[in-house]
Design an enzyme around this catalytic site. Structure first.
Site, PDB file in Angstrom:
ATOM      1  N   LEU A  70       0.841  -1.193   0.000  1.00 20.76           N
ATOM      2  CA  LEU A  70       0.000   0.000   0.000  1.00 20.76           C
ATOM      3  C   LEU A  70       0.880   1.248   0.000  1.00 20.76           C
ATOM      4  O   LEU A  70       0.873   2.052   0.927  1.00 20.76           O
ATOM      5  CB  LEU A  70      -0.948   0.006   1.200  1.00 20.76           C
ATOM      6  CG  LEU A  70      -2.096   1.023   1.131  1.00 20.76           C
ATOM      7  CD1 LEU A  70      -3.120   0.598   0.088  1.00 20.76           C
ATOM      8  CD2 LEU A  70      -2.772   1.165   2.499  1.00 20.76           C
ATOM      9  N   GLY A  71       1.656   1.382  -1.097  1.00 17.56           N
ATOM     10  CA  GLY A  71       2.426   2.604  -1.307  1.00 17.56           C
ATOM     11  C   GLY A  71       1.595   3.600  -2.083  1.00 17.56           C
ATOM     12  O   GLY A  71       0.356   3.567  -2.060  1.00 17.56           O
ATOM     13  N   ILE A 105       1.113   3.927  -5.362  1.00 18.96           N
ATOM     14  CA  ILE A 105       0.288   3.315  -6.394  1.00 18.96           C
ATOM     15  C   ILE A 105      -0.797   2.448  -5.770  1.00 18.96           C
ATOM     16  O   ILE A 105      -1.971   2.507  -6.160  1.00 18.96           O
ATOM     17  CB  ILE A 105       1.160   2.494  -7.370  1.00 18.96           C
ATOM     18  CG1 ILE A 105       2.025   3.438  -8.208  1.00 18.96           C
ATOM     19  CG2 ILE A 105       0.300   1.609  -8.266  1.00 18.96           C
ATOM     20  CD1 ILE A 105       3.029   2.744  -9.097  1.00 18.96           C
ATOM     21  N   ARG A 130       5.052  -4.244   5.205  1.00 20.09           N
ATOM     22  CA  ARG A 130       5.953  -4.744   6.249  1.00 20.09           C
ATOM     23  C   ARG A 130       5.467  -4.333   7.633  1.00 20.09           C
ATOM     24  O   ARG A 130       5.690  -5.040   8.612  1.00 20.09           O
ATOM     25  CB  ARG A 130       7.377  -4.238   6.004  1.00 20.09           C
ATOM     26  CG  ARG A 130       8.105  -4.972   4.886  1.00 20.09           C
ATOM     27  CD  ARG A 130       9.451  -4.370   4.610  1.00 20.09           C
ATOM     28  NE  ARG A 130       9.349  -3.027   4.050  1.00 20.09           N
ATOM     29  CZ  ARG A 130      10.389  -2.264   3.721  1.00 20.09           C
ATOM     30  NH1 ARG A 130      11.610  -2.718   3.918  1.00 20.09           N
ATOM     31  NH2 ARG A 130      10.220  -1.067   3.206  1.00 20.09           N
ATOM     32  N   ILE A 180       0.683  -5.898 -11.177  1.00 18.64           N
ATOM     33  CA  ILE A 180       1.172  -4.754 -11.948  1.00 18.64           C
ATOM     34  C   ILE A 180       2.495  -4.271 -11.358  1.00 18.64           C
ATOM     35  O   ILE A 180       2.935  -3.159 -11.654  1.00 18.64           O
ATOM     36  CB  ILE A 180       0.120  -3.616 -11.979  1.00 18.64           C
ATOM     37  CG1 ILE A 180      -0.455  -3.314 -10.587  1.00 18.64           C
ATOM     38  CG2 ILE A 180      -1.013  -3.990 -12.923  1.00 18.64           C
ATOM     39  CD1 ILE A 180       0.405  -2.495  -9.695  1.00 18.64           C
ATOM     40  N   ARG A 224       6.102  -6.369 -10.340  1.00 18.26           N
ATOM     41  CA  ARG A 224       7.204  -7.010 -11.052  1.00 18.26           C
ATOM     42  C   ARG A 224       6.898  -8.495 -11.154  1.00 18.26           C
ATOM     43  O   ARG A 224       6.340  -9.093 -10.232  1.00 18.26           O
ATOM     44  CB  ARG A 224       8.535  -6.804 -10.320  1.00 18.26           C
ATOM     45  CG  ARG A 224       9.064  -5.381 -10.387  1.00 18.26           C
ATOM     46  CD  ARG A 224       9.526  -5.024 -11.784  1.00 18.26           C
ATOM     47  NE  ARG A 224      10.166  -3.731 -11.860  1.00 18.26           N
ATOM     48  CZ  ARG A 224       9.561  -2.604 -12.226  1.00 18.26           C
ATOM     49  NH1 ARG A 224       8.255  -2.617 -12.517  1.00 18.26           N
ATOM     50  NH2 ARG A 224      10.239  -1.467 -12.305  1.00 18.26           N
ATOM     51  N   ASP A 270       0.338  -7.629 -15.931  1.00 15.88           N
ATOM     52  CA  ASP A 270       1.028  -6.688 -16.814  1.00 15.88           C
ATOM     53  C   ASP A 270       2.525  -6.959 -16.827  1.00 15.88           C
ATOM     54  O   ASP A 270       3.247  -6.362 -17.616  1.00 15.88           O
ATOM     55  CB  ASP A 270       0.763  -5.246 -16.360  1.00 15.88           C
ATOM     56  CG  ASP A 270       1.340  -4.229 -17.337  1.00 15.88           C
ATOM     57  OD1 ASP A 270       1.002  -4.316 -18.537  1.00 15.88           O
ATOM     58  OD2 ASP A 270       2.124  -3.356 -16.906  1.00 15.88           O
ATOM     59  N   GLU A 316      10.338 -11.487 -18.480  1.00 14.36           N
ATOM     60  CA  GLU A 316       9.881 -10.734 -19.649  1.00 14.36           C
ATOM     61  C   GLU A 316      11.077 -10.081 -20.359  1.00 14.36           C
ATOM     62  O   GLU A 316      12.085  -9.775 -19.717  1.00 14.36           O
ATOM     63  CB  GLU A 316       8.869  -9.661 -19.229  1.00 14.36           C
ATOM     64  CG  GLU A 316       9.422  -8.602 -18.289  1.00 14.36           C
ATOM     65  CD  GLU A 316       8.361  -7.639 -17.790  1.00 14.36           C
ATOM     66  OE1 GLU A 316       8.548  -6.422 -18.015  1.00 14.36           O
ATOM     67  OE2 GLU A 316       7.364  -8.086 -17.185  1.00 14.36           O
ATOM     68  N   HIS A 343       3.551  -5.150 -20.067  1.00 15.83           N
ATOM     69  CA  HIS A 343       4.211  -4.179 -19.194  1.00 15.83           C
ATOM     70  C   HIS A 343       3.978  -2.750 -19.679  1.00 15.83           C
ATOM     71  O   HIS A 343       4.915  -1.970 -19.884  1.00 15.83           O
ATOM     72  CB  HIS A 343       5.714  -4.462 -19.098  1.00 15.83           C
ATOM     73  CG  HIS A 343       6.330  -3.929 -17.829  1.00 15.83           C
ATOM     74  ND1 HIS A 343       7.465  -4.466 -17.257  1.00 15.83           N
ATOM     75  CD2 HIS A 343       5.975  -2.900 -17.021  1.00 15.83           C
ATOM     76  CE1 HIS A 343       7.781  -3.796 -16.161  1.00 15.83           C
ATOM     77  NE2 HIS A 343       6.880  -2.825 -16.004  1.00 15.83           N
TER      78      HIS A 343
END
Length: 314
Positions: free
Chosen positions: A151-152, A154, A175, A230, A232, A256, A261, A279
């Site tokens: 929950l940063g 984005i 964390r 979305i 990594r 995504d 990749e 991506h």
């Protein structure tokens, strides 16, 4: 004299000219092969590198560039840049926090709707003359439970869109709990998955999050749960996800990003309970402008002997 800049990413129309006007001579190495065979003569001229987190720059690569002064990650991620090695060599590293947040959040909701409402499958069916498939019964998204892993900035935007637009209950795992949110905190990703209808992966990449979403998490998510990544590709265990989708242990996934990749495991492409995009969540005209304008600002600041604007955290 212009400054030699190596770019690991292609630049949209108009941007090469902007870099040239700012005093940079662009050189491109946008494929693994081009980066592996970069000439010694060119490497020794490079003073700046433009890259992305999923490509990065290793200590060994830095060692071939004795004139290198600054590495700019185009987006927020920098997980494959050897920051410690750069610091030991006196090389500055910058990134682009906040530059593509809205684009990624928008794309996440699009993926959630696409996998829930089977948009790609319906589109394909109609194009193939199977109009009656429109009678398939598919679930809705409103009022469901969204679990956000990370929950940063984005993750918070995704949660806000889901709660405000779809009346979704929001849970999250970080964390440690955030003091300034009313969302429900879960102590582990597995506990969050067991609660959620949708599990959105929005955590940074890097060694601390490799395969954070594993077979146990997917089992907890369950037969009516959807996984959306979305962040990594490395954060999700691809083999475990493939098995879960094949056995319908989870309802579906929307990705995504994929580990390894741009190579995509062929088996993923055979699954009809998977939606995948290349991506592109962070790409929009607005976000590209935000990212590259910040790169130029950081480069210009450094080569004018001013502090860079957005150094990576120590």
């Amino acid at each position: 004299m212009t400054i030699a800049l190596l770019s690991h990413v292609p630049l949209d129309a108009g941007y090469p000219e902007r870099f040239a006007a700012a005093g940079f001579t662009l050189h491109f190495a946008t494929t693994p092969g081009q980066r592996a065979t970069l000439s010694c003569e060119l490497a020794q001229q490079i003073q700046a590198v433009l890259t992305i987190g999923s490509i990065g720059l290793s200590d060994a690569e830095m060692a071939t560039m004795p004139q290198l002064e600054i590495i700019c990650a185009q987006g927020v991620g920098y997980e494959h840049i050897d920051v410690a090695a750069a610091k030991s060599r006196g090389i500055h590293v910058t990134h682009g926090p906040g530059t593509n947040n809205s684009s990624v959040a928008d794309h996440t909701l699009a993926l959630m709707l696409a996998i829930t409402r089977r948009i790609p499958q319906f589109d394909q069916a109609v194009r193939g003359g199977e109009w009656n498939k429109a009678r398939w019964n598919v679930p809705g998204m409103a009022g469901k439970k969204l679990g956000v892993v990370g929950l940063g900035n984005i993750g918070a935007l995704i949660a806000r869109r889901a709660a405000g637009g779809f009346d979704m209950a929001i849970g999250y795992h970080n964390r440690k709990p955030q003091a300034d949110t009313a969302y429900t905190y879960f102590h582990s990703v597995t506990e969050l998955a067991a609660w959620a209808d949708y599990l959105v992966v929005a955590t940074p990449g890097g060694k601390n999050t490799v395969r954070l979403v594993d077979a146990a998490v997917l089992r907890a998510l369950g037969a009516e749960g959807f996984l959306i990544n979305i962040a990594r590709g490395s954060v999700v265990d691809t083999d475990a996800l493939t098995a879960s989708l094949q056995s319908h242990e989870i309802a579906g996934a929307a990705l995504d990003v994929v580990d390894g990749e741009p190579q995509v495991p062929p088996v993923l492409l055979t699954l009809d309970n998977l939606v995948i995009t290349p991506h592109v969540a962070g790409r929009s005209p607005e976000s590209v402008e935000n990212m590259l304008a910040l790169v130029l600002d950081n480069l210009s600041a450094h080569f004018s002997a001013r502090p860079v604007l957005t150094p990576v955290p120590e």
